[in-house]
Write a protein that holds these residues in place. Sequence first.
Motif, PDB file in Angstrom:
ATOM      1  N   THR A  25       0.793  -1.232   0.000  1.00 45.30           N
ATOM      2  CA  THR A  25       0.000   0.000   0.000  1.00 45.30           C
ATOM      3  C   THR A  25       0.821   1.276   0.000  1.00 45.30           C
ATOM      4  O   THR A  25       0.375   2.283  -0.533  1.00 45.30           O
ATOM      5  N   SER A  26       2.038   1.286   0.579  1.00 44.30           N
ATOM      6  CA  SER A  26       2.731   2.565   0.692  1.00 44.30           C
ATOM      7  C   SER A  26       4.225   2.381   0.968  1.00 44.30           C
ATOM      8  O   SER A  26       4.624   1.551   1.788  1.00 44.30           O
ATOM      9  N   PHE A  27       5.050   3.196   0.268  1.00 40.76           N
ATOM     10  CA  PHE A  27       6.460   3.348   0.596  1.00 40.76           C
ATOM     11  C   PHE A  27       6.616   4.476   1.605  1.00 40.76           C
ATOM     12  O   PHE A  27       5.884   5.471   1.562  1.00 40.76           O
ATOM     13  N   SER A  28       7.582   4.367   2.502  1.00 44.19           N
ATOM     14  CA  SER A  28       7.973   5.520   3.293  1.00 44.19           C
ATOM     15  C   SER A  28       8.664   6.518   2.367  1.00 44.19           C
ATOM     16  O   SER A  28       9.195   6.133   1.318  1.00 44.19           O
ATOM     17  N   PRO A  29       8.674   7.816   2.694  1.00 42.40           N
ATOM     18  CA  PRO A  29       9.299   8.808   1.812  1.00 42.40           C
ATOM     19  C   PRO A  29      10.762   8.503   1.501  1.00 42.40           C
ATOM     20  O   PRO A  29      11.243   8.802   0.404  1.00 42.40           O
ATOM     21  N   SER A  30      11.460   7.896   2.434  1.00 40.24           N
ATOM     22  CA  SER A  30      12.865   7.557   2.224  1.00 40.24           C
ATOM     23  C   SER A  30      13.046   6.323   1.357  1.00 40.24           C
ATOM     24  O   SER A  30      14.150   6.048   0.873  1.00 40.24           O
ATOM     25  N   PHE A  86      11.163   1.686   3.849  1.00 43.78           N
ATOM     26  CA  PHE A  86      10.148   0.795   4.404  1.00 43.78           C
ATOM     27  C   PHE A  86       8.984   0.679   3.425  1.00 43.78           C
ATOM     28  O   PHE A  86       8.627   1.640   2.735  1.00 43.78           O
ATOM     29  N   LEU A  87       8.384  -0.497   3.402  1.00 43.92           N
ATOM     30  CA  LEU A  87       7.176  -0.742   2.630  1.00 43.92           C
ATOM     31  C   LEU A  87       6.090  -1.227   3.577  1.00 43.92           C
ATOM     32  O   LEU A  87       6.303  -2.183   4.339  1.00 43.92           O
ATOM     33  N   ALA A  88       4.943  -0.559   3.556  1.00 41.56           N
ATOM     34  CA  ALA A  88       3.799  -1.005   4.342  1.00 41.56           C
ATOM     35  C   ALA A  88       2.901  -1.855   3.459  1.00 41.56           C
ATOM     36  O   ALA A  88       2.662  -1.517   2.291  1.00 41.56           O
ATOM     37  N   TYR A  89       2.417  -2.953   4.021  1.00 40.97           N
ATOM     38  CA  TYR A  89       1.489  -3.790   3.265  1.00 40.97           C
ATOM     39  C   TYR A  89       0.499  -4.455   4.211  1.00 40.97           C
ATOM     40  O   TYR A  89       0.752  -4.590   5.420  1.00 40.97           O
ATOM     41  N   ALA A  90      -0.653  -4.839   3.657  1.00 45.19           N
ATOM     42  CA  ALA A  90      -1.662  -5.568   4.418  1.00 45.19           C
ATOM     43  C   ALA A  90      -1.453  -7.056   4.207  1.00 45.19           C
ATOM     44  O   ALA A  90      -1.207  -7.507   3.089  1.00 45.19           O
ATOM     45  N   GLU A 122      -7.147  -4.264   9.996  1.00 46.90           N
ATOM     46  CA  GLU A 122      -6.390  -3.031   9.797  1.00 46.90           C
ATOM     47  C   GLU A 122      -5.877  -3.033   8.354  1.00 46.90           C
ATOM     48  O   GLU A 122      -5.169  -3.963   7.960  1.00 46.90           O
ATOM     49  N   THR A 123      -6.234  -2.016   7.586  1.00 51.27           N
ATOM     50  CA  THR A 123      -5.911  -2.008   6.162  1.00 51.27           C
ATOM     51  C   THR A 123      -5.455  -0.630   5.701  1.00 51.27           C
ATOM     52  O   THR A 123      -5.517   0.350   6.444  1.00 51.27           O
ATOM     53  N   ASP A 124      -5.019  -0.563   4.435  1.00 51.50           N
ATOM     54  CA  ASP A 124      -4.749   0.677   3.712  1.00 51.50           C
ATOM     55  C   ASP A 124      -3.784   1.603   4.459  1.00 51.50           C
ATOM     56  O   ASP A 124      -4.048   2.795   4.638  1.00 51.50           O
ATOM     57  N   ALA A 125      -2.640   1.063   4.877  1.00 51.94           N
ATOM     58  CA  ALA A 125      -1.638   1.878   5.565  1.00 51.94           C
ATOM     59  C   ALA A 125      -0.974   2.838   4.591  1.00 51.94           C
ATOM     60  O   ALA A 125      -0.554   2.448   3.503  1.00 51.94           O
ATOM     61  N   ARG A 126      -0.849   4.124   4.992  1.00 53.30           N
ATOM     62  CA  ARG A 126      -0.240   5.153   4.153  1.00 53.30           C
ATOM     63  C   ARG A 126       0.712   5.994   4.998  1.00 53.30           C
ATOM     64  O   ARG A 126       0.318   6.573   6.009  1.00 53.30           O
ATOM     65  N   PHE A 127       1.981   6.053   4.559  1.00 56.91           N
ATOM     66  CA  PHE A 127       2.955   6.893   5.254  1.00 56.91           C
ATOM     67  C   PHE A 127       2.653   8.369   5.021  1.00 56.91           C
ATOM     68  O   PHE A 127       2.278   8.781   3.914  1.00 56.91           O
ATOM     69  N   ARG A 143       6.739  10.084   9.518  1.00 58.32           N
ATOM     70  CA  ARG A 143       6.635   9.924  10.965  1.00 58.32           C
ATOM     71  C   ARG A 143       5.279   9.402  11.421  1.00 58.32           C
ATOM     72  O   ARG A 143       5.087   9.115  12.598  1.00 58.32           O
ATOM     73  N   TRP A 144       4.340   9.280  10.492  1.00 55.74           N
ATOM     74  CA  TRP A 144       2.997   8.838  10.835  1.00 55.74           C
ATOM     75  C   TRP A 144       2.489   7.868   9.777  1.00 55.74           C
ATOM     76  O   TRP A 144       2.918   7.913   8.622  1.00 55.74           O
TER      77      TRP A 144
END
Length: 213
Positions: free
Chosen positions: A38-43, A46-50, A86-91, A96-97
């Motif tokens: 679902t989302s890369f951290s700006p740097s 890290f990769l967030a996934y469900a 818990e789904t759809d994580a977005r940096f 920082r959040w």
Amino acid sequence: NIIFNSNRNGIRDLYRKPADASRNEELLYADSLGKIPTSFSPSGKFLAYAAVGDPKTKIDIWILPDPMGLPGVLKPYQFLHSEFNETDARFSPDGRWISFVSDESGKDEVYVVPFPGPGGKQQVSTAGGAGARWRPDGKELFYREGTRLMAAEVDAKGGVFEIKKVTPLFGPVNSSYDVSGDGQRFLVLLTQAGETPETLLTAVQNWTTGLKK
């Protein structure tokens, strides 16, 4: 690089491919759970996934460190998990959040937690929420409340996340959307009666040729 999932081996695992297609895709990470990136951290560190498939915790949010490094070197870890989904994580733009959607209240709502933590979550939406997207400067968090697009003005300074006000913008927004860099324009996928999103998609090739004329 582009991270995507594929069930070519029976489970939706994570694959990686250069955006310029200079190399073939490669398996990034595989385990017994289905995975939805679902989302890369700006740097990009890290990769967030469900992760789907745990009968006790349902859908959880996991973090894969160093998604651009060698596949299989670093293992993902469980970031958010409970008996709910818990789904759809977005940096957030500063990394920082993380915003996410949970159904712990009995319906989907948007929450924000600090990353990498520790810290408790804060609820953003109050009448249902989904599809949260950060404004590129991090000062607003957009989400869908039913078919209306909402804007939550937020302030995150000194490790404290504050919701100042929530304003309805427009609708109906029934599916995917994105926000421009200045946070003033939106790209929304619209459908007409009897149509599906698939019937509205058009692929345009060599579109830069027209800019040179």
